[in-house]
Design a protein around this motif. Structure first.
Motif, PDB file in Angstrom:
ATOM      1  N   MET A  53       0.827  -1.202   0.000  1.00  0.00           N
ATOM      2  CA  MET A  53       0.000   0.000   0.000  1.00  0.00           C
ATOM      3  C   MET A  53       0.862   1.253   0.000  1.00  0.00           C
ATOM      4  O   MET A  53       0.391   2.337  -0.310  1.00  0.00           O
ATOM      5  CB  MET A  53      -0.868  -0.027   1.253  1.00  0.00           C
ATOM      6  CG  MET A  53      -2.246   0.487   1.132  1.00  0.00           C
ATOM      7  SD  MET A  53      -3.589  -0.296   0.219  1.00  0.00           S
ATOM      8  CE  MET A  53      -2.980  -1.174  -1.133  1.00  0.00           C
ATOM      9  N   ALA A  54       2.148   1.105   0.331  1.00  0.00           N
ATOM     10  CA  ALA A  54       2.988   2.298   0.485  1.00  0.00           C
ATOM     11  C   ALA A  54       3.004   3.106  -0.799  1.00  0.00           C
ATOM     12  O   ALA A  54       2.819   4.331  -0.794  1.00  0.00           O
ATOM     13  CB  ALA A  54       4.403   1.875   0.864  1.00  0.00           C
ATOM     14  N   LEU A  55       3.175   2.397  -1.904  1.00  0.00           N
ATOM     15  CA  LEU A  55       3.303   3.094  -3.180  1.00  0.00           C
ATOM     16  C   LEU A  55       2.005   3.822  -3.506  1.00  0.00           C
ATOM     17  O   LEU A  55       2.007   5.004  -3.861  1.00  0.00           O
ATOM     18  CB  LEU A  55       3.613   2.080  -4.273  1.00  0.00           C
ATOM     19  CG  LEU A  55       3.881   2.716  -5.633  1.00  0.00           C
ATOM     20  CD1 LEU A  55       5.250   3.340  -5.650  1.00  0.00           C
ATOM     21  CD2 LEU A  55       3.744   1.699  -6.735  1.00  0.00           C
ATOM     22  N   LEU A  56       0.892   3.100  -3.342  1.00  0.00           N
ATOM     23  CA  LEU A  56      -0.405   3.689  -3.659  1.00  0.00           C
ATOM     24  C   LEU A  56      -0.678   4.857  -2.744  1.00  0.00           C
ATOM     25  O   LEU A  56      -1.232   5.871  -3.142  1.00  0.00           O
ATOM     26  CB  LEU A  56      -1.492   2.634  -3.496  1.00  0.00           C
ATOM     27  CG  LEU A  56      -1.305   1.444  -4.430  1.00  0.00           C
ATOM     28  CD1 LEU A  56      -2.126   0.266  -3.968  1.00  0.00           C
ATOM     29  CD2 LEU A  56      -1.704   1.842  -5.831  1.00  0.00           C
ATOM     30  N   LYS A  57      -0.264   4.703  -1.507  1.00  0.00           N
ATOM     31  CA  LYS A  57      -0.473   5.755  -0.535  1.00  0.00           C
ATOM     32  C   LYS A  57       0.314   6.987  -0.958  1.00  0.00           C
ATOM     33  O   LYS A  57      -0.189   8.104  -0.968  1.00  0.00           O
ATOM     34  CB  LYS A  57       0.011   5.254   0.822  1.00  0.00           C
ATOM     35  CG  LYS A  57      -0.510   6.052   1.982  1.00  0.00           C
ATOM     36  CD  LYS A  57      -0.094   5.389   3.274  1.00  0.00           C
ATOM     37  CE  LYS A  57      -0.038   6.411   4.380  1.00  0.00           C
ATOM     38  NZ  LYS A  57       0.440   5.833   5.621  1.00  0.00           N
TER      39      LYS A  57
END
Lengths: 166, 505, 326
Positions: C1-5
């Motif tokens: 989720m880090a990237l999407l976040k």
């Protein structure tokens, strides 16, 4: 399938489930069954174990009398194995499971990537008899790919090893 | 503001460029996390919540809700292709979805899941828009005796999930009941059947059980059967990527059943989408003209549960928006998000903040269309997964399953359980025990025990509370009817004679 | 989720928020893990995220703070995890009242809350004792008198018997001689629908759950479960003491601790950080919206406070016939 005289699987599973229901009942009786504020923690387990015990005994007795003629028909996996004419299938399946089980301590010690690599390598090399190169490459790709997907892209924690490594 | 003008206003809000984009982002994220087991909508919404603090509340809630219902769309993908459920509500979709894929109908299966999700999701939103206040009252009239009757009705569905061996079916169900009572008792804080394991204090995680019993044991069975070259037939041509007209026709009733069952059970705060998908599957099989073919890859056996878990979202949002009561963890987080934005969900929301209420409702109509458009072209891509050679595919499934089990439980014990349940599922298959009743018992057992004990506490031990109330009496009668249905069917077939009992479809 | 976040963050054109570096002696060089005992979205998790959000919004620290969910056995897995991080300066934990309770009743809980490094108590969560708006009970005395006259006729919805609401019931029952059972429901939503549907008579509703149930005329508050009146609660509702029952109110504290043997420099950094947190406008907004009470207790007094809570809980558990093992 296993024996003409008695269905060994049914006998063993009936026995195991009968023992389980006895255990459930004895454990439940040690807790409160009906407390002052309503039924206690032992109430519901006793109810289902009371059905489980006769059902499992029924299975046990039925199994001792021999296999039921009707049940042998529907088991596709078994049919395939027999058609294949090889006996090693079951061993391969159990070996795969064992590899998965061994992966648990391996991962706790050395982390996700190492454990996943080992598991993948075992499946490719031993179970599917791929070449050393193909097995190594695919396993490394899977382990690293999943690591990148979960840990890096999705921020989902993967098992970390005691001696470092994810 | 009446419903029509409210909706018109809502579409004005939802179709604004910014909100449309957030709807799209939410649906996309939802689909992605739905596909991946161990990463559910609740966790994702919680993680993304801080990012949305600076957004306009309407856009924020539209996006977060998109994640919530988008995940239901995505959850079935791996159930169908790999027999590995991505979300708990897609477990029962493994039954017929995966069998369809085995027959080379993976594309149509994905298509039916998407179409059913779309139809039922939309029906759910329609019911949410038009019937919110009366249905909210209905949900409140459900007390513990009604929940007990509902769960008992659910358990009675087991006779329909059964193989031909009723003793083994019942034992499998009872084993599921036992597994679900492992952990700490809610009422007394007594630990039960934990064998001194701290990790068992909170009970067994459903995803470890379902993935172990379905996906891991499936891998073992295929390896045993020496399906070394190719597990599933790969569909060729565009025609094999989308469901045929006959398949869609077979699903007509399933769409309706999934929509209604999913919505009604979704409204009840004590039930949830996993239960609604099981009930829809059971109902579908109960009324089917060829129940014996369920579990061999009939499209309606996939369409009903997939519809139900999507109609469920409309239902589950209803008590949140109209009463301020969240039913599950995802809706609880959505509600806390609303509160953080200064929006109070509850009876006053619809009139005081129509932008939010109607904007959200309208965005769900839009979101369902977006999801359908997004998912149909992806079918071609997803079915390519089946081209992956097994020596690569199996380790990937196991790796993802491990990551999922670890992600849900946060420790290696969860992974150990996954392996143990894999062996259990394999053993059960070999010994002729059906797995579905085990899962059903696990899903319903906990709620059933609670409802029973709550009822008896409320009545000071008098069991007549269970049957004396009208709704629970009706549900109990239904349960009896379901239990007797195989018998009735046999009688009817006997009257008609053996031949016309099996119409071809 | 880090990237999407990050992507979503970039879309919002959020500033990176690095802020001006403070001239501190010690600052965290790595991501700070904040351990909570609940899954995403539940009480402890939501509180931790709210605190982190204040830190990020007000640019109080250069470090990144992430929530780590260690669920299992109530608080037991979380507290054991924190204890295993002895001497680590980048692990924090958010405690709640069950961090005290679980240690007293679960033999698997090897660590007491007092043995961790105290940093700050931030809030008490007050609650309201409510009935349905059309209930015949207008005051707490009405209810208790009725429950005395007809034992076990009226019911209270609750969760685990170790919860604050269950403790309160027990203390009231012991104090007044009235009798009513607690019916357990696993989630707040189910408790609410039980009372709104009229299936139980009363409920202890946490401040953050109150919503607009009172204003919209669905529920009526009989008493504030708090030692002092809470400004965000309806003005005309008395505290339990004011309603005529002089009992010890079970508290629901939330605050921050570190692992045992955290370095003094790091502990000092976090203490200053959380002292700053509660002074910010974002924090005040949070407190207002969720109807909690800021109750800052500095690290020096925290150990004594936690010990006092543990003693009170032990007595309440014992008198409720729940087995206390420590």
């Amino acid at each position: 399938m296993l024996s003409q005289k008695l269905a060994l699987g049914d006998v063993l599973s009936g026995l195991a489930l009968a023992l389980l229901s006895v255990y459930i009942i004895s454990a439940s009786l040690s807790w409160s069954v009906i407390g002052e504020m309503g039924p206690g923690p032992g109430f519901f387990p006793i109810l289902y174990a009371a059905v489980m015990l006769p059902a499992s005994l029924w299975l046990l007795v039925r199994g001792m009398r021999g296999p039921r003629p009707a049940t042998a028909a529907v088991e596709p996996a078994e049919d395939d194995a027999e058609a294949d004419g090889e006996g090693g299938g079951t061993q391969a399946a159990l070996a795969t499971w064992l590899a998965l089980a061994v992966t648990v301590p391996v991962m706790s010690l050395a982390g996700f990537v190492a454990g996943c690599f080992g598991l993948s390598f075992f499946v490719a090399k031993v179970v599917f008899r791929r070449s050393l190169l193909a097995s190594t490459l695919s396993s490394a790709g899977i382990a690293l790919g999943l690591y990148v997907l979960f840990q890096v892209l999705l921020d989902v924690d993967l098992p970390a090893g005691l001696i470092g490594g994810r | 503001m009446d419903v029509i003008s409210g909706l018109a206003h809502g579409f004005g809000v939802a179709l604004g460029p910014a909100n449309l984009m957030w709807c799209f982002v939410g649906c996309f994220l939802g689909t992605v996390i739905g596909i991946i087991p161990g990463l559910g909508p609740a966790a994702t919404i919680a993680i993304l919540l801080p990012v949305t603090y600076n957004m306009d509340p309407t856009g924020g809630i539209i996006m977060l809700c998109g994640i919530y219902y988008g995940a239901k769309y995505g959850g079935s993908t791996t159930s169908i292709l790999l027999k590995m459920p991505g979300e708990a509500s897609s477990v029962i979709s493994c039954m017929d979805g995966y069998e369809m894929a085995r027959k080379g109908r993976a594309g149509p299966a994905l298509g039916i899941a998407a179409i059913s999700s779309f139809v039922a999701g939309t029906v759910g939103v329609v019911l949410l828009s038009f019937l919110a206040p009366p249905i909210a009252e209905f949900a409140l009239s459900f007390s513990s005796p009604e929940y007990f009757a509902l769960m008992l009705m659910g358990l009675s569905l087991v006779v329909l999930l059964a193989g031909d061996d009723i003793v083994k079916t019942v034992l499998s169900l009872l084993l599921g009941l036992w597994l679900t009572s492992i952990g700490t008792d809610l009422f007394t804080a007594q630990t039960r059947f934990t064998f001194g394991q701290i990790s068992l204090l909170d009970g067994i995680d459903f995803m470890s059980l379902a993935i172990g019993v379905f996906a891991i044991s499936e891998i073992m069975l295929s390896i045993e059967a020496r399906e070394r070259v190719r597990l599933l037939t790969i569909p060729k041509g565009f025609k094999n990527l989308l469901p045929s007209l006959e398949e869609l026709k077979a699903c007509r009733f399933a769409f309706l059943n999934g929509s209604i069952t999913g919505f009604i059970i979704g409204v009840l705060p004590g039930a949830g989408s996993t239960i609604s998908s099981f009930v829809a599957y059971g109902v579908e099989k109960a009324v089917s003209r060829h129940p014996e073919r369920f579990g061999t890859g009939v499209p309606e056996g996939l369409a009903a549960p997939e519809g139900a878990n999507n109609a469920d979202t409309g239902g589950a949002l209803l008590p949140v928006l109209t009463l301020g009561i969240p039913g599950g963890s995802s809706t609880a987080i959505l509600m806390s998000a609303l509160v953080l934005w200064g929006v109070r969900p509850g009876p006053l929301l619809m009139t005081q903040q129509p932008d939010i209420f109607w904007g959200l409702v309208a965005s769900m109509y839009v979101g369902n269309v977006v999801l359908l458009i997004m998912n149909l072209p992806l079918i071609g891509l997803f079915t390519q997964i089946l081209r992956v050679p097994l020596y690569v595919l199996f380790p990937i499934i196991m790796g993802v399953a491990i990551a999922g089990a670890y992600g849900v439980s946060g420790n290696m014990f969860g992974v150990g359980l996954l392996a143990a349940f894999g062996l259990l599922g394999y053993g059960m298959q070999k010994l002729g025990f059906p797995a579905a009743p085990l899962i059903l018992g696990f899903v319903l057992g906990d709620s059933m025990e609670r409802a029973l004990r709550q009822s008896l506490t409320m009545s000071n031990g008098d069991p007549s509370i269970l049957v004396a109330r009208p709704i629970s009496a009706v549900l109990l009668a239904l349960a009896a009817l379901i239990l007797l249905s195989p018998l009735l069917r046999r009688l009817r077939n006997r009257q008609r004679g053996p031949a016309p009992g099996l119409p071809t479809a | 989720m880090a990237l999407l976040k990050r992507l979503a963050g970039a879309m919002l054109a959020l500033c990176a928020g690095l802020g001006a570096a403070h001239a501190e002696d010690w600052t965290p060089r790595r991501t700070v893990n904040v351990v909570v005992h609940t899954g995403p979205g539940a009480g402890g998790d939501a509180f931790a995220r709210a605190v982190i959000n204040v830190i990020e919004k007000e640019k109080l620290s250069t470090a990144r703070f992430v929530v780590v969910n260690k669920t299992g056995g109530g608080s037991t897995n979380a507290i054991n995890f924190v204890a295993s991080k002895e001497g680590d300066d980048t692990t924090l934990a958010v405690y709640a009242s069950n961090w005290t309770t679980d240690y007293l009743v679960q033999k698997d809980a090897m660590t007491s809350l007092q043995s961790l490094t105290p940093l700050a108590n931030l809030i008490f969560e007050p609650a309201l004792l409510v009935v349905r708006a059309d209930s015949p009970f207008k005051t707490l005395k009405d209810f208790i008198d009725a429950a005395k006259a007809a034992p076990n006729k009226y019911k209270q919805a609750g969760g685990t018997p170790l919860g604050r609401d269950a403790m309160l019931r027990h203390i009231l029952v012991a104090h007044t001689g009235a009798q009513w059972p607690l019916v357990s429901f696993p989630s707040g939503g189910e408790r609410l629908s039980a009372i709104l549907g009229g299936h139980v008579e009363t409920l202890v509703l946490d401040g953050s759950e109150v919503g607009d149930f009172i204003e919209s005329g669905k529920l009526r508050a009989l008493a504030q479960v708090s030692d002092v009146r809470v400004p965000t609660f309806p003005k005309d509702v008395p505290t339990i003491k004011e309603a005529g029952y002089d009992i010890r109110i079970p508290l629901q504290p939330r605050g921050i601790v570190g692992p045992p043997k955290m370095s003094p420099a790091a502990a000092e950094y976090y203490r200053k950080l959380f002292a700053k947190v509660i002074e910010t406008p974002s924090w005040k907004k949070y407190v207002e919206e969720t109807r909690v009470q800021t109750s800052y207790i500095a690290a020096d007094d925290l150990a004594a406070f936690l010990a006092k809570i543990a003693d009170g809980t032990r007595n309440a558990l014992k008198s409720a016939n729940i087995e206390v093992i420590r």
